[in-house]
Motif scaffolding. Structure first.
Motif, PDB file in Angstrom:
ATOM      1  N   THR A 217       0.657  -1.025  -0.248  1.00 22.48           N
ATOM      2  CA  THR A 217       0.080   0.507  -0.398  1.00 22.48           C
ATOM      3  C   THR A 217       0.732   1.273  -0.159  1.00 22.48           C
ATOM      4  OG1 THR A 217      -1.856  -1.137   1.464  1.00 22.48           O
ATOM      5  CG2 THR A 217      -1.597   1.175   1.103  1.00 22.48           C
ATOM      6  N   ASN A 218       1.661   0.933   0.914  1.00 26.19           N
ATOM      7  CA  ASN A 218       3.172   2.037   1.066  1.00 26.19           C
ATOM      8  C   ASN A 218       3.161   2.097  -0.607  1.00 26.19           C
ATOM      9  OD1 ASN A 218       2.319   2.890   3.232  1.00 26.19           O
ATOM     10  ND2 ASN A 218       3.984   1.111   3.875  1.00 26.19           N
ATOM     11  N   ASP A 219       3.718   1.759  -1.087  1.00 24.68           N
ATOM     12  CA  ASP A 219       4.313   1.731  -1.913  1.00 24.68           C
ATOM     13  C   ASP A 219       3.885   2.210  -3.400  1.00 24.68           C
ATOM     14  OD1 ASP A 219       7.123   0.237  -1.774  1.00 24.68           O
ATOM     15  OD2 ASP A 219       6.455  -1.616  -1.810  1.00 24.68           O
ATOM     16  N   ILE A 220       2.270   1.473  -3.702  1.00 20.97           N
ATOM     17  CA  ILE A 220       1.251   2.146  -4.951  1.00 20.97           C
ATOM     18  C   ILE A 220       0.612   3.481  -4.842  1.00 20.97           C
ATOM     19  CG2 ILE A 220      -1.117   1.889  -5.234  1.00 20.97           C
ATOM     20  CD1 ILE A 220       0.416  -0.172  -6.042  1.00 20.97           C
ATOM     21  N   ALA A 221       1.307   3.704  -3.041  1.00 16.29           N
ATOM     22  CA  ALA A 221       0.973   5.150  -2.483  1.00 16.29           C
ATOM     23  C   ALA A 221       1.487   6.586  -3.534  1.00 16.29           C
ATOM     24  CB  ALA A 221       0.416   5.488  -0.553  1.00 16.29           C
ATOM     25  N   ILE A 222       3.575   5.794  -2.777  1.00 14.13           N
ATOM     26  CA  ILE A 222       3.982   6.862  -4.095  1.00 14.13           C
ATOM     27  C   ILE A 222       4.057   6.366  -4.948  1.00 14.13           C
ATOM     28  CG2 ILE A 222       6.575   6.341  -4.089  1.00 14.13           C
ATOM     29  CD1 ILE A 222       7.085   5.281  -1.358  1.00 14.13           C
ATOM     30  N   LYS A 223       3.620   6.123  -5.754  1.00 17.57           N
ATOM     31  CA  LYS A 223       3.778   5.414  -7.045  1.00 17.57           C
ATOM     32  C   LYS A 223       2.573   5.619  -7.554  1.00 17.57           C
ATOM     33  CE  LYS A 223       5.681   0.942  -7.868  1.00 17.57           C
ATOM     34  NZ  LYS A 223       5.897  -0.528  -7.462  1.00 17.57           N
ATOM     35  N   HIS A 224       2.029   6.702  -6.720  1.00 15.89           N
ATOM     36  CA  HIS A 224       0.191   6.910  -6.769  1.00 15.89           C
ATOM     37  C   HIS A 224       0.721   8.696  -6.928  1.00 15.89           C
ATOM     38  CE1 HIS A 224      -3.098   9.562  -6.693  1.00 15.89           C
ATOM     39  NE2 HIS A 224      -3.846   8.480  -6.461  1.00 15.89           N
ATOM     40  N   GLU A 225       1.755   9.412  -5.650  1.00 17.38           N
ATOM     41  CA  GLU A 225       2.108  10.495  -5.809  1.00 17.38           C
ATOM     42  C   GLU A 225       2.614  10.597  -7.010  1.00 17.38           C
ATOM     43  OE1 GLU A 225       1.807  13.872  -3.992  1.00 17.38           O
ATOM     44  OE2 GLU A 225       1.237  12.214  -3.903  1.00 17.38           O
ATOM     45  N   ILE A 226       3.992   9.855  -7.079  1.00 15.70           N
ATOM     46  CA  ILE A 226       4.153  10.009  -8.544  1.00 15.70           C
ATOM     47  C   ILE A 226       3.485  10.277  -9.783  1.00 15.70           C
ATOM     48  CG2 ILE A 226       6.457   8.705  -9.465  1.00 15.70           C
ATOM     49  CD1 ILE A 226       7.541   7.705  -7.397  1.00 15.70           C
ATOM     50  N   ILE A 227       2.807   9.506 -10.223  1.00 15.21           N
ATOM     51  CA  ILE A 227       1.796   9.366 -11.493  1.00 15.21           C
ATOM     52  C   ILE A 227       1.435  10.778 -11.000  1.00 15.21           C
ATOM     53  CG2 ILE A 227       0.374   8.387 -12.593  1.00 15.21           C
ATOM     54  CD1 ILE A 227       0.916   5.493 -11.806  1.00 15.21           C
ATOM     55  N   SER A 228       0.230  10.684  -9.735  1.00 13.19           N
ATOM     56  CA  SER A 228      -0.150  12.709  -9.908  1.00 13.19           C
ATOM     57  C   SER A 228       0.737  13.530 -10.013  1.00 13.19           C
ATOM     58  CB  SER A 228      -1.286  12.084  -8.873  1.00 13.19           C
ATOM     59  OG  SER A 228      -1.884  10.982  -8.546  1.00 13.19           O
ATOM     60  N   GLN A 229       1.789  13.684  -9.554  1.00 12.51           N
ATOM     61  CA  GLN A 229       3.273  14.200  -9.899  1.00 12.51           C
ATOM     62  C   GLN A 229       3.532  14.561 -11.474  1.00 12.51           C
ATOM     63  OE1 GLN A 229       6.321  14.334  -7.700  1.00 12.51           O
ATOM     64  NE2 GLN A 229       4.550  14.839  -5.685  1.00 12.51           N
ATOM     65  N   LYS A 230       3.514  13.764 -11.781  1.00 11.08           N
ATOM     66  CA  LYS A 230       3.576  13.334 -13.705  1.00 11.08           C
ATOM     67  C   LYS A 230       2.775  13.815 -14.313  1.00 11.08           C
ATOM     68  CE  LYS A 230       7.297  10.134 -14.049  1.00 11.08           C
ATOM     69  NZ  LYS A 230       8.426   8.648 -13.781  1.00 11.08           N
TER      70      LYS A 230
ATOM     71  N   GLY B 207       4.405  22.714 -13.521  1.00 10.25           N
ATOM     72  CA  GLY B 207       3.390  22.368 -13.737  1.00 10.25           C
ATOM     73  C   GLY B 207       3.193  22.387 -14.557  1.00 10.25           C
ATOM     74  N   ASN B 208       1.747  22.082 -15.447  1.00  6.26           N
ATOM     75  CA  ASN B 208       0.837  21.657 -16.595  1.00  6.26           C
ATOM     76  C   ASN B 208       0.232  22.421 -16.659  1.00  6.26           C
ATOM     77  OD1 ASN B 208      -0.618  20.156 -15.495  1.00  6.26           O
ATOM     78  ND2 ASN B 208       0.252  18.484 -16.726  1.00  6.26           N
ATOM     79  N   ARG B 209      -1.107  22.921 -17.794  1.00  4.03           N
ATOM     80  CA  ARG B 209      -2.285  23.881 -17.531  1.00  4.03           C
ATOM     81  C   ARG B 209      -2.996  23.171 -16.501  1.00  4.03           C
ATOM     82  NH1 ARG B 209      -4.135  27.471 -20.909  1.00  4.03           N
ATOM     83  NH2 ARG B 209      -6.403  27.742 -20.826  1.00  4.03           N
ATOM     84  N   GLN B 210      -3.362  21.657 -16.244  1.00  5.06           N
ATOM     85  CA  GLN B 210      -4.118  21.009 -15.304  1.00  5.06           C
ATOM     86  C   GLN B 210      -3.467  21.711 -14.141  1.00  5.06           C
ATOM     87  OE1 GLN B 210      -5.347  17.304 -15.678  1.00  5.06           O
ATOM     88  NE2 GLN B 210      -5.718  16.648 -13.721  1.00  5.06           N
TER      89      GLN B 210
END
Length: 636
Positions: A203-216, A226-229
């Motif tokens: 879960t922690n790994d998923i949260a970290i990956k989700h945060e990375i993906i969200s940032q990307k 940051g992009n337009r969104q």
């Protein structure tokens, strides 16, 4: 599992009892056979007996214990004697174990019926069976109760484990109560504890990956901003009491030109360099937020920085842009607009102010900064500045050209050079080309702009004897669809046929597809003067194939998106081959634009296009300078 186990247990006990009954029956059968023999031998001694039945009973009973005896004589009824009785025994054991040996025979003048008692053997066997039955029943009851207790404990452990797993699935991680998982389930407790740790780690790994993906997902891949969104989300959060500072809008107007002149990779490097300069300027502003809100636009929020102070800070950025401009040898790098934002700022109004500030900065010269502090007349100021800039440009004819060659793919194919317009303000500062065309159209000056461009090209070709061959000149599709402009163009080209026969009028497909009949009239008018027509950015519209049928242009310039990585894109290769096949039948020449690498060039040549244009083929070159003030005007 529990019911099956109970059934198995019952069948086991029933089998054990049946085996014991069989064994006892075998023993009793042997005893019965032995007593049968003894009974026969004993009765043989009295086969001629005639006398009292009681006496006979006593004699036989002394030898064999009798269970039943009946003596009936015809000589003297007084001698009849009966002992015991014959009736079914209700004892269930006697149904399993026969308890007597019977005999019924005729004596002289009498009938004898008797039954020998097997009590000693029967009683022992029956007692053993009864004891065994009780033992088995007690054992079965004990095991059933034990199984019930074990099942209850196991069920409790299973229910606790299932509930605990449900909590783990719901991302809840309560401490494991090992006391509720005991005995045989102890390995399950260890497994659940390990599962909890694994799920927490996962879960922690998923949260970290989700945060990375969200940032990307909210990050521009080229600049890291940051992009337009992300910018839209930040903009919507304005309005807090602490939200005051400066919004900077930076417009990198040279991106399109650099992409065309130096290739897309150079365009990416251009954006990266701008982002690096912005980061360097904001080193001491840790709360600043940077965004790339479009292909060539950057936005910066700097909290707690007054707009007047921001102008001083951004002057250093302008210096960096000026230096970078000298290195790239471009007309400019970017323009900067600064506006203040407060807790009362409306996002839409704030963006309108920033856009107006940038628009005004574009009229001041390369890399200029403009501070717009009030909204009241911001849009009016921007429009007025550009209206004045366009009027000045047209009146003073502040336009010059550079040329980019188109390479023929075969020796028997003639190609031309495309002339690219450059615009200047009253002080001789370069204006962004894309913005000039957009503003000219906004203020209704695009027809005048196109007329002036055509006039200046004709003047240049008449005056400069070094310019030989064909030259392409771009006009807007809006003008090409206007009958008045078409009439003027036809008249002008007819009066200068010696130049008209060397001109290729380029028009974008995106605009002329709106009105095919007007577009066909335009092409026909141009052809009547001896000039040629090229349709640029071909392939981006929805009626492209119909153009071949109705317009019959001389050249078709494929949009650069079809050239990009064409050696690796089978779809683009198929499209280009199809276009080439159709064009060959109609005598239309196909030009591929945006050629940047050797692999693209080789692939396009194999697809039999007629010409190639792009940074890999030839870079744009500035025409020999002429004094713009002394140019002779072509008849308007």
């Amino acid at each position: 599992m529990t019911k099956a186990y109970q059934l198995l247990l019952f069948l086991t006990f029933a089998f054990a009892f049946a085996v014991e009954v069989w064994q006892q029956q075998s023993l009793l059968a042997q005893a019965t056979k032995r007593h049968q023999t003894e009974l026969i031998q004993t009765l043989d001694q009295f086969k001629q007996y005639q006398g009292d039945g009681d006496l006979l009973f006593q004699q036989i009973n002394a030898i064999l214990p009798l269970r039943f005896f009946q003596y009936i004589t015809n000589l003297d009824p007084q001698q009849n004697y009966t002992f015991g009785q014959l009736h079914p025994n209700t004892n269930w054991l006697e149904n399993l174990l026969p308890a007597q040996v019977t005999d019924d025979r005729q004596l002289p003048q009498a009938r004898l019926q008797l039954s020998v008692d097997l009590s000693p053997w029967y009683t022992e066997a029956a007692q053993q069976l009864q004891n065994l039955g009780v033992q088995l029943a007690i054992m079965y009851l004990f095991l059933s109760i034990s199984l019930m207790l074990f099942t209850r404990r196991l069920t409790s452990s299973i229910r606790y484990s299932a509930n605990y797993i449900s909590q783990l699935i719901s991302a809840q991680f309560p401490p494991l109560q090992a006391s509720k998982i005991r005995g045989e389930c102890q390995p399950l407790a260890s497994a659940l504890e390990q599962l909890k740790q694994d799920i927490k780690t996962y879960t922690n790994d998923i949260a970290i990956k989700h945060e990375i993906i969200s940032q990307k997902a909210l990050q521009d891949s080229i600049t890291g901003f940051g992009n337009r969104q992300c910018f839209t989300q930040t903009l919507s959060q304005l309005g807090g009491a602490s939200q005051l500072g400066t919004l900077a809008l930076i417009k990198a107007t040279e991106l399109g030109s650099i992409n065309q002149l130096h290739g897309r990779h150079a365009g990416d490097e251009y954006l990266i360099k701008i982002s690096q300069d912005i980061r360097e300027m904001l080193t001491h502003y840790t709360q600043a937020q940077c965004f790339r809100i479009s292909s060539a636009d950057f936005a910066i929020f700097i909290p707690n920085l007054m707009v007047k102070d921001a102008a001083k800070q951004f002057s250093g950025l302008k210096t960096g842009f000026d230096e970078y401009q000298r290195i790239l040898s471009t007309d400019c790098i970017a323009y900067i607009g600064l506006v203040p934002f407060t807790e009362q700022s409306n996002p839409a109004t704030l963006l309108a102010m920033a856009d107006s500030a940038v628009s005004i900065a574009q009229t001041l010269g390369p890399n200029q900064i403009y501070v717009l502090e009030k909204h009241d007349e911001s849009e009016l100021q921007g429009n007025t500045r550009w209206h004045q800039a366009i009027d000045t440009l047209l009146q003073q004819r502040k336009i010059d050209f550079c040329q980019q060659s188109i390479q023929p793919c075969r020796s028997n194919v003639d190609m031309y050079r495309e002339l690219l317009a450059r615009f200047y303000n009253s002080s001789g500062q370069v204006l962004p080309t894309t913005t000039v065309f957009a503003m000219a159209e906004r203020h209704g000056k695009h027809i005048e702009m196109d007329k002036l461009i055509v006039q200046l090209v004709i003047e240049r070709l008449l005056k400069d004897q070094q310019l030989q061959g064909w030259y392409g000149v771009n006009i807007s599709s809006h003008s090409a669809l206007q009958p008045d402009f078409v009439a003027w163009l036809k008249d002008t080209l007819n009066r200068y046929r010696q130049v008209a026969c060397r001109l290729v009028i380029e028009v974008s497909e995106i605009g002329i597809q709106k009105n095919l009949s007007a577009s066909a009239a335009f092409v026909k008018a141009v052809h009547s003067t001896g000039a040629r027509v090229a349709i640029e950015r071909f392939g981006t519209g929805f009626t492209s194939f119909k153009f071949f049928q109705e317009l019959r242009p001389d050249f078709v310039k494929l949009d650069g998106s079809f050239t990009n990585q064409v050696h690796m894109d089978s779809g683009n290769r198929f499209f280009i081959k199809m276009i080439v096949d159709i064009a060959k039948r109609l005598g239309v020449k196909i030009i591929a634009t945006g050629v940047e690498v050797q692999d693209e060039k080789f692939t396009l040549e194999q697809l039999l296009v007629d010409g190639l244009q792009g940074y890999y083929i030839a870079k744009p070159l500035t025409l020999h300078p002429l004094n713009l003030e002394k140019q002779t005007q072509v008849a308007k």
